[in-house]
Design a protein around this motif. Structure first.
Motif, PDB file in Angstrom:
ATOM      1  N   GLU A  99      31.213   9.787  37.264  1.00 34.15           N
ATOM      2  CA  GLU A  99      31.506   8.656  36.379  1.00 34.15           C
ATOM      3  C   GLU A  99      32.665   9.054  35.486  1.00 34.15           C
ATOM      4  O   GLU A  99      32.907  10.237  35.252  1.00 34.15           O
TER       5      GLU A  99
ATOM      6  N   PHE B 161      26.969  -2.705  28.424  1.00 39.84           N
ATOM      7  CA  PHE B 161      25.811  -1.908  28.014  1.00 39.84           C
ATOM      8  C   PHE B 161      26.285  -0.519  27.610  1.00 39.84           C
ATOM      9  O   PHE B 161      26.987   0.167  28.352  1.00 39.84           O
TER      10      PHE B 161
ATOM     11  N   PHE C 118      28.636   0.475  30.416  1.00 38.69           N
ATOM     12  CA  PHE C 118      28.545  -0.099  31.755  1.00 38.69           C
ATOM     13  C   PHE C 118      28.689  -1.604  31.638  1.00 38.69           C
ATOM     14  O   PHE C 118      28.150  -2.215  30.708  1.00 38.69           O
TER      15      PHE C 118
ATOM     16  N   LYS D 267      14.878  10.668  24.982  1.00 39.05           N
ATOM     17  CA  LYS D 267      13.991   9.713  25.651  1.00 39.05           C
ATOM     18  C   LYS D 267      14.549   9.263  26.998  1.00 39.05           C
ATOM     19  O   LYS D 267      15.775   9.253  27.184  1.00 39.05           O
ATOM     20  N   THR D 268      13.677   8.819  27.862  1.00 40.52           N
ATOM     21  CA  THR D 268      14.108   8.217  29.116  1.00 40.52           C
ATOM     22  C   THR D 268      15.014   7.021  28.796  1.00 40.52           C
ATOM     23  O   THR D 268      14.698   6.228  27.905  1.00 40.52           O
ATOM     24  N   GLY D 269      16.137   6.953  29.456  1.00 39.69           N
ATOM     25  CA  GLY D 269      17.061   5.827  29.262  1.00 39.69           C
ATOM     26  C   GLY D 269      18.087   6.063  28.165  1.00 39.69           C
ATOM     27  O   GLY D 269      18.897   5.184  27.869  1.00 39.69           O
ATOM     28  N   CYS D 270      18.091   7.262  27.547  1.00 40.22           N
ATOM     29  CA  CYS D 270      19.018   7.464  26.421  1.00 40.22           C
ATOM     30  C   CYS D 270      20.416   7.888  26.873  1.00 40.22           C
ATOM     31  O   CYS D 270      21.316   8.034  26.041  1.00 40.22           O
ATOM     32  N   GLY D 271      20.618   8.079  28.163  1.00 45.65           N
ATOM     33  CA  GLY D 271      21.971   8.382  28.633  1.00 45.65           C
ATOM     34  C   GLY D 271      22.186   9.806  29.105  1.00 45.65           C
ATOM     35  O   GLY D 271      23.323  10.244  29.294  1.00 45.65           O
ATOM     36  N   LYS D 272      21.098  10.529  29.357  1.00 43.21           N
ATOM     37  CA  LYS D 272      21.225  11.933  29.772  1.00 43.21           C
ATOM     38  C   LYS D 272      21.873  12.055  31.159  1.00 43.21           C
ATOM     39  O   LYS D 272      22.817  12.818  31.349  1.00 43.21           O
ATOM     40  N   SER D 273      21.334  11.302  32.120  1.00 45.64           N
ATOM     41  CA  SER D 273      21.881  11.409  33.478  1.00 45.64           C
ATOM     42  C   SER D 273      23.312  10.881  33.536  1.00 45.64           C
ATOM     43  O   SER D 273      24.127  11.386  34.317  1.00 45.64           O
ATOM     44  N   THR D 274      23.615   9.893  32.706  1.00 39.55           N
ATOM     45  CA  THR D 274      24.988   9.382  32.671  1.00 39.55           C
ATOM     46  C   THR D 274      25.935  10.498  32.201  1.00 39.55           C
ATOM     47  O   THR D 274      27.018  10.688  32.771  1.00 39.55           O
TER      48      THR D 274
ATOM     49  N   THR E  17      27.535  -4.966  32.965  1.00 38.28           N
ATOM     50  CA  THR E  17      26.455  -5.526  33.783  1.00 38.28           C
ATOM     51  C   THR E  17      26.567  -7.057  33.745  1.00 38.28           C
ATOM     52  O   THR E  17      27.420  -7.604  33.038  1.00 38.28           O
TER      53      THR E  17
ATOM     54  N   ALA F  27      25.783   3.201  27.063  1.00 35.50           N
ATOM     55  CA  ALA F  27      24.893   4.305  27.461  1.00 35.50           C
ATOM     56  C   ALA F  27      25.144   5.556  26.623  1.00 35.50           C
ATOM     57  O   ALA F  27      24.235   6.340  26.371  1.00 35.50           O
TER      58      ALA F  27
HETATM   59  N1  LIG Z   1      25.646   2.248  36.839  1.00 32.05           N
HETATM   60  C1  LIG Z   1      24.993   1.693  35.818  1.00 32.05           C
HETATM   61  N2  LIG Z   1      25.171   0.385  35.489  1.00 32.05           N
HETATM   62  C2  LIG Z   1      24.525  -0.169  34.454  1.00 32.05           C
HETATM   63  N3  LIG Z   1      23.671   0.494  33.646  1.00 32.05           N
HETATM   64  C3  LIG Z   1      23.460   1.783  33.911  1.00 32.05           C
HETATM   65  C4  LIG Z   1      24.101   2.455  35.006  1.00 32.05           C
HETATM   66  N4  LIG Z   1      23.688   3.760  35.007  1.00 32.05           N
HETATM   67  C5  LIG Z   1      22.841   3.888  33.976  1.00 32.05           C
HETATM   68  N5  LIG Z   1      22.699   2.702  33.328  1.00 32.05           N
HETATM   69  C6  LIG Z   1      21.873   2.454  32.141  1.00 32.05           C
HETATM   70  O1  LIG Z   1      22.255   3.366  31.137  1.00 32.05           O
HETATM   71  C7  LIG Z   1      21.101   3.806  30.407  1.00 32.05           C
HETATM   72  C8  LIG Z   1      21.050   5.310  30.428  1.00 32.05           C
HETATM   73  O2  LIG Z   1      20.689   5.723  31.742  1.00 32.05           O
HETATM   74  P1  LIG Z   1      20.484   7.246  32.135  1.00 32.05           P
HETATM   75  O3  LIG Z   1      21.718   7.983  31.803  1.00 32.05           O
HETATM   76  O4  LIG Z   1      20.042   7.261  33.551  1.00 32.05           O
HETATM   77  O5  LIG Z   1      19.303   7.665  31.156  1.00 32.05           O
HETATM   78  P2  LIG Z   1      18.360   8.948  31.170  1.00 32.05           P
HETATM   79  O6  LIG Z   1      18.837   9.870  32.222  1.00 32.05           O
HETATM   80  O7  LIG Z   1      18.451   9.503  29.783  1.00 32.05           O
HETATM   81  O8  LIG Z   1      16.971   8.452  31.441  1.00 32.05           O
HETATM   82  C9  LIG Z   1      19.887   3.149  31.064  1.00 32.05           C
HETATM   83  O9  LIG Z   1      19.508   2.045  30.299  1.00 32.05           O
HETATM   84  C10 LIG Z   1      20.402   2.743  32.420  1.00 32.05           C
HETATM   85  O10 LIG Z   1      19.734   1.584  32.863  1.00 32.05           O
END
Ligand SMILES: Nc1ncnc2c1ncn2[C@@H]1O[C@H](COP(=O)(O)OP(=O)(O)O)[C@@H](O)[C@H]1O
Ligand SMILES: [Mg+2]
Length: 252
Positions: free
Chosen positions: A57, A20, A13, A41-48, A15, A22
């Motif tokens: 995306e 950054f 991403f 872990k939270t923030g490791c990129g699962k939702s991405t 920023t 992900a």
């Molecule tokens: N659109 C975006 N722009 C910038 N950073 C992003 C965006 N979407 C997610 N991130 C960052 O990418 C990392 C992974 O996010 P995410 O996939 O939501 O993690 P998880 O679901 O594992 O908690 C996080 O640090 C989040 O802040």
């Protein structure tokens, strides 16, 4: 061909602070009809990763395909084939339960009679037949998630994706909902991906568990029944292994 295939997937991403990372070099595959969970872990990129699967995306590098096609590029092919259940219910507050459950079918322009028949069937399957005329705010959190589950099954998708769908619920409600959801998935043979940060939940849901490091890449890929054979002590050992793999992975 695997149903879902991730090959050297990367997502950066941009920023204000720069680029950054992900997802980095994430490879895995899921066969048709398989139920897997993805834990990290939270923030490791699962939702991405899930957002790339949903076509919301686009990968920076590598590929993530379903049926050999990229969801982002082939959005039309995937209409009605992919459904997701999220942590928050994402229901439309001004619509009754029945109209929320039928929403996906409305988008697919299914005629009203069939739409409501199917919605009623799935509301019954999730135990909400008494509530079709209620509004979301009249339901508990667990019941709202059930409407989301009915909405997903109504469409009869090929793949069901689930992002922390039980995360906001108390433990008793979550256990019941997980069990019911999993039974419906097994009965309908849907290919399913459950995303969670909870190792116990991952082990309960998935026939296979993918463990992710940060940025998202594969640390472990374990088949629960093969590793544990139903033995509680082997199950505890496996949980420890998963926990250690996550702890030992230092984000860079
Ligand atoms: N659109 C975006 N722009 C910038 N950073 C992003 C965006 N979407 C997610 N991130 C960052 O990418 C990392 C992974 O996010 P995410 O996939 O939501 O993690 P998880 O679901 O594992 O908690 C996080 O640090 C989040 O802040
Ligand atoms: Mg997430």
């Amino acid at each position: 061909m695997p149903k879902i295939e991730s090959r050297s997937l990367a997502k950066n991403f941009t920023t204000e602070e720069g680029s950054f990372e992900a997802i980095r070099n994430l490879s895995f595959h899921v066969d048709a009809g398989e139920v897997i969970s993805v834990v990290g872990k939270t923030g490791c990129g699962k939702s991405t990763t899930l957002n790339i699967l949903l076509g919301l995306e686009r990968p920076t590098e590598g590929s993530l395909t379903i049926d050999g096609k990229e969801p982002y590029a082939d959005f039309d092919y995937f209409r009605g084939k992919l459904c997701a259940v999220f942590q928050t219910d994402r229901l439309l507050p001004w619509r009754k339960v029945l109209d929320n459950a039928a929403y996906g079918l409305e988008i697919l322009r299914i005629p009203a009679k069939e739409r409501y028949n199917r919605a009623r069937h799935w509301l019954e399957r999730v135990g909400l037949e008494q509530f079709e005329n209620a509004y979301p705010h009249q339901l508990s959190g667990g019941m709202r998630q059930r409407v989301g589950i009915a909405r997903a099954f109504c469409v009869d998708p090929d793949v069901i994706l689930c992002d922390e769908a039980f995360g906001h619920l108390d433990e008793v409600t979550a256990i019941k909902l997980r069990t019911d959801f999993l039974n419906l998935i097994r009965e309908t043979h849907k290919t399913s991906v459950f995303i969670t940060h909870d190792i116990d939940e991952a082990m309960e849901l998935g026939g296979r568990v993918l463990v992710l490091g940060q940025p998202a890449h594969l640390l472990l890929d374990v088949e629960i029944s093969r590793e544990t054979n139903g033995d509680p002590s082997k199950r505890r050992e496996l949980k420890e292994r998963i926990l250690k793999a996550i702890e030992d992975n230092h984000p860079c």
